[in-house]
Structure formats: C-alpha cells, structure tokens
Enzyme design. Structure first.
Site, PDB file in Angstrom:
ATOM      1  N   ARG A 114     -11.077  -0.431  14.446  1.00  0.00           N
ATOM      2  CA  ARG A 114     -10.713   0.410  13.144  1.00  0.00           C
ATOM      3  C   ARG A 114     -11.506  -0.185  12.041  1.00  0.00           C
ATOM      4  O   ARG A 114     -12.719   0.306  12.058  1.00  0.00           O
ATOM      5  CB  ARG A 114      -9.307   0.210  13.152  1.00  0.00           C
ATOM      6  N   MET A 144      11.838  24.702   4.248  1.00  0.00           N
ATOM      7  CA  MET A 144      11.190  23.860   3.133  1.00  0.00           C
ATOM      8  C   MET A 144      12.132  23.066   2.367  1.00  0.00           C
ATOM      9  O   MET A 144      12.026  21.765   1.898  1.00  0.00           O
ATOM     10  CB  MET A 144      10.228  24.812   2.217  1.00  0.00           C
ATOM     11  N   TYR A 170      15.900  29.888  10.505  1.00  0.00           N
ATOM     12  CA  TYR A 170      14.583  30.281  10.830  1.00  0.00           C
ATOM     13  C   TYR A 170      14.244  30.418  12.436  1.00  0.00           C
ATOM     14  O   TYR A 170      14.594  29.500  12.980  1.00  0.00           O
ATOM     15  CB  TYR A 170      13.329  29.566  10.271  1.00  0.00           C
ATOM     16  N   LYS A 200       0.710  -1.054  -0.020  1.00  0.00           N
ATOM     17  CA  LYS A 200       0.028   0.041   0.185  1.00  0.00           C
ATOM     18  C   LYS A 200       0.930   1.239   0.049  1.00  0.00           C
ATOM     19  O   LYS A 200       2.066   1.171   0.409  1.00  0.00           O
ATOM     20  CB  LYS A 200      -0.909   0.064   1.133  1.00  0.00           C
TER      21      LYS A 200
HETATM   22  C1  PLP Z   1      -0.445  -2.046   6.845  1.00  0.00           C
HETATM   23  C2  PLP Z   1      -1.021  -3.142   7.185  1.00  0.00           C
HETATM   24  C3  PLP Z   1      -0.361  -4.438   7.291  1.00  0.00           C
HETATM   25  C4  PLP Z   1       1.040  -4.298   7.205  1.00  0.00           C
HETATM   26  O1  PLP Z   1       1.491  -3.851   8.528  1.00  0.00           O
HETATM   27  P1  PLP Z   1       3.293  -3.872   8.664  1.00  0.00           P
HETATM   28  O2  PLP Z   1       3.240  -3.410  10.333  1.00  0.00           O
HETATM   29  O3  PLP Z   1       3.591  -2.847   7.939  1.00  0.00           O
HETATM   30  O4  PLP Z   1       3.695  -5.032   8.529  1.00  0.00           O
HETATM   31  C5  PLP Z   1      -0.754  -5.671   7.336  1.00  0.00           C
HETATM   32  N1  PLP Z   1      -2.374  -5.803   7.559  1.00  0.00           N
HETATM   33  C6  PLP Z   1      -3.159  -4.554   7.390  1.00  0.00           C
HETATM   34  C7  PLP Z   1      -4.714  -4.804   7.517  1.00  0.00           C
HETATM   35  C8  PLP Z   1      -2.524  -3.421   7.279  1.00  0.00           C
HETATM   36  O5  PLP Z   1      -3.159  -2.205   7.304  1.00  0.00           O
END
Ligand code: PLP
Length: 369
Positions: free
Chosen positions: A139, A311, A258, A45
């Site tokens: 979640r 930046m 800054y 992802k």
């Molecule tokens: C992002 C995610 C993972 C992977 O998690 P890591 O901690 O990066 O290994 C696995 N399952 C779900 C549902 C996730 O959202």
C-alpha cells in the site's frame, strides 16, 4: 455527567447519536496498558472514525495520549486547533506542495517514497517526519531496498520509522510474522529511531509487535479489531437512536418498501423509523424475503427491519410488542444497548470501521462523560 450537544437539535431531526467519551478514555487506558512499555498513540483520522475531533481528541489527550495520527493535512489542522501541544503525524504522506503547511501547523508527514523524502528535505522539513516502510502490504511506504538507500545516504534522520500490518485482525495469519521479521530488519537500518508497527489488533496481541509506539484506532471507539471474534474487553462508545415517525398496520401478503422485496407473512404492525442510507445506515443491512436484515430495539425488545432501506426511512416489525408499547416520537435503538457496531456490520456485509465512519451529519450529537 456533563454533556455537549452538537448538530441539528433533536426536534429538527430524526436521530440522536450519543458518544461516550469516558468509554473512549477507558479504552485508551486499556490499550495503553497493553502497549506498555511502548507509548500508546491514538489514530483519529476521518474525524476520529466519524465520532468528531475535537471532543474525542481532547478526551484522548486527557486520558494520556500525546501522539496522534490523522490521514490528511486538513485533519491535522483541525486537530492542531484542538490540541496545541500534541505530536501529529499525517499518514497519507506528503502532498506535493504541502510541506510548508505542515511546518506551519507543526504536523509531521509520514513519508512513503524516496520522492517524498527528497521534497521534504529540500523544503527544509528536518527530522520531524516519519518514514513508512512497506513490509508486505503493498500500500504505502518505501520498499526495503529504498529504505536501505535512504539509510545509507544519511541525509535524513526520521523521528519515527513505521510499517503497517495487512492481517493483524487474524493473529495467526502467516503474513504477520513475515512482516514482523521484515520490520525488525528495517529497524536495524535506523537503530536510534523509535519504531512503530501495531494497529489496534496488534496492540492487543502485544509482545514483539509493540516496538516503541503503538497506533490503535478502531479499538478506541469500541470496535472489535479481531475477525470474526473474540471481542476484547473494550467498552462500547456509540449509541444511535432514531425516531419512530409513524405507526401503521398492514395485512398478511402485503409488501413493504421499495421493490416490494419483503412480503408480510402475518397481519403486522410496523414502525417507520427516521433512518436511511443518507444517514450512513448501510443499505445492505435492509431486509427481504430471501435474506433477513438487521434488528433494532424498540420498547426494550429486538425488532427486525422489514423491506429495503430508503434514503431517509426504514420499517421495523413491532407486531410482537404489547399493543400500546410505543407511540409516535419514541426512539428505536440502532446501535448500543447490546447491539454492537460489529454485529450491525456483519448484517450489512461490512466491517465496524465502515459503520462508524459513515455515521452522517444529520444526527443530533451528544458527547457524554
Ligand atoms: C488506520 C491506521 C491505523 C489504525 O488501525 P486500527 O485497525 O483502526 O487500529 C494504524 N496505522 C495506520 C498506518 C493506519 O492507516
């Protein structure tokens, strides 16, 4: 070693990001050996945690990964173009109206509510979809009672039943065992369906958490999934180098950057680096009198950042380097050569995941290995 260059060319930008695909493959193989006898999927992802589908996905496929997870439908589309034969799951669930697109690109939603299941079934989605059960994270996912109802109705048989751990990074956290027990019960509701619970940390922890399919993400990319330590035998994947755009001298008592938040305690030599928060370098990793910031490696030596992160620019203190050790155009190493994403994350008050996923599009990208 072959390498592929992407993004702006080196002479037109301030930094270069090297992504070691052979390290990703080695990390996948380590995780797959820990996952066995379960299958080891790969979570790609957010553009493979910022490192870039398709190169990363193709390296994972070559290393043996066959099942992949993304967050969004558009990510699934990009992944499908790179990997025509992969099994692709979309973690964010079923966006209203997106079922036909998923079917068209042969991607599988991870259904997380009775409403999503209903819409998927109504659109003729069939059995190529995962069912996400919430076992204590609050979640995504069906509640345990919703999972029971779905199993009883028997109108829909998922291809995968899954849940996600809230505290896998802390192996002896009591919530892990609670979620495991809850998930084992859920599994009985779908006895013929493959099950999946483990992220990177749980895959490396092994044992009962593995079920039929593990879903590591961060560990593939060299991040330490455990908080705060110890680090497992994962290979670092990224090296980030940034150009020295100017060398300057400043006197004792002068301010840098800054807000004038850092005052030089001695006559100093500074290297101004072409890196800032617009590149995804977390601003909280900057330095001030009250709290020192991150360090970079210049001419083989660790040099502290001085002052706030702008930046596009940041200063490093090179007073302790030999007189002619560096010149304009040389590179400073921000990640790699011993600086891990987790160390930088700690300096910035965040986690390695955020360091990786923020690495922006302004670097020249080199895919090595
Ligand atoms: C992002 C995610 C993972 C992977 O998690 P890591 O901690 O990066 O290994 C696995 N399952 C779900 C549902 C996730 O959202």
């Amino acid at each position: 070693m072959s390498s592929l260059h992407q993004g702006p060319p080196e002479t037109e930008t301030g930094g270069r990001l090297t992504i070691d695909l052979s390290a990703i493959a080695a990390n996948y193989k380590l995780l797959a050996s820990r996952a066995a006898p379960a299958e080891c999927a790969a979570v790609v992802k957010a553009d493979a945690y910022g490192l870039g589908v398709p190169s990363v996905a193709q390296a994972l496929w070559t290393a043996g990964a066959r099942t992949f997870f993304v967050a969004h439908v558009f990510e699934a589309r990009a992944l499908r173009a790179a990997l025509p034969e992969a099994i692709i799951y979309v973690l964010s669930g079923l966006n209203p109206g997106s079922a036909s697109i998923l079917l068209e690109i042969n991607a599988r939603p991870v259904l997380g509510s009775p409403g999503e299941v209903e819409e998927w079934v109504a659109k003729g989605g069939g059995a190529s979809a995962a069912l996400h059960i919430d076992t204590g994270m609050n979640r995504l996912g069906l509640s345990l009672s919703e999972a029971e109802e779905t199993a009883q109705k028997n109108a829909f048989r998922p291809s995968l039943v899954m849940s996600h751990l809230a505290c896998a990074d802390v192996p002896n956290h009591p919530l892990n065992k609670e979620q495991l027990t809850a998930f084992e019960a859920v599994r009985q509701l779908f006895p013929d369906t493959p099950a999946s619970l483990a992220n990177s940390a749980a895959t490396l922890s092994g044992g009962a958490y593995r079920f039929d399919l593990c879903r590591p993400g961060i560990a593939l990319y060299g991040g330490n999934p455990f908080h705060p330590h110890p680090a497992p035998d994962l290979k670092p994947v990224v090296k980030l180098q940034t150009r020295i755009v100017q060398l300057r001298e400043a006197g004792r008592g002068e301010k840098v950057g800054y807000g004038g938040e850092e005052t030089l305690g001695r006559p100093s030599r500074l290297a101004i680096l072409s890196l800032g928060y617009a590149d995804g370098f977390i601003r909280a990793a900057g330095s001030r009198d009250a709290q020192k910031g991150a360090e970079v490696i210049i001419a083989g030596k660790s040099c502290p950042l001085v002052g706030r992160i702008s930046m596009d620019l940041i200063a490093a203190d090179i007073t302790d380097l030999p007189e002619n050790a560096v010149k304009r155009g040389d590179y400073a190493t921000v990640l790699g050569d011993g600086i891990t994403i987790d160390e930088l994350a700690q300096k910035a008050g965040t986690i390695g995941y955020e360091i990786l996923t923020r690495l922006g599009p302004r670097f020249e990208r080199i895919y090595a290995g």
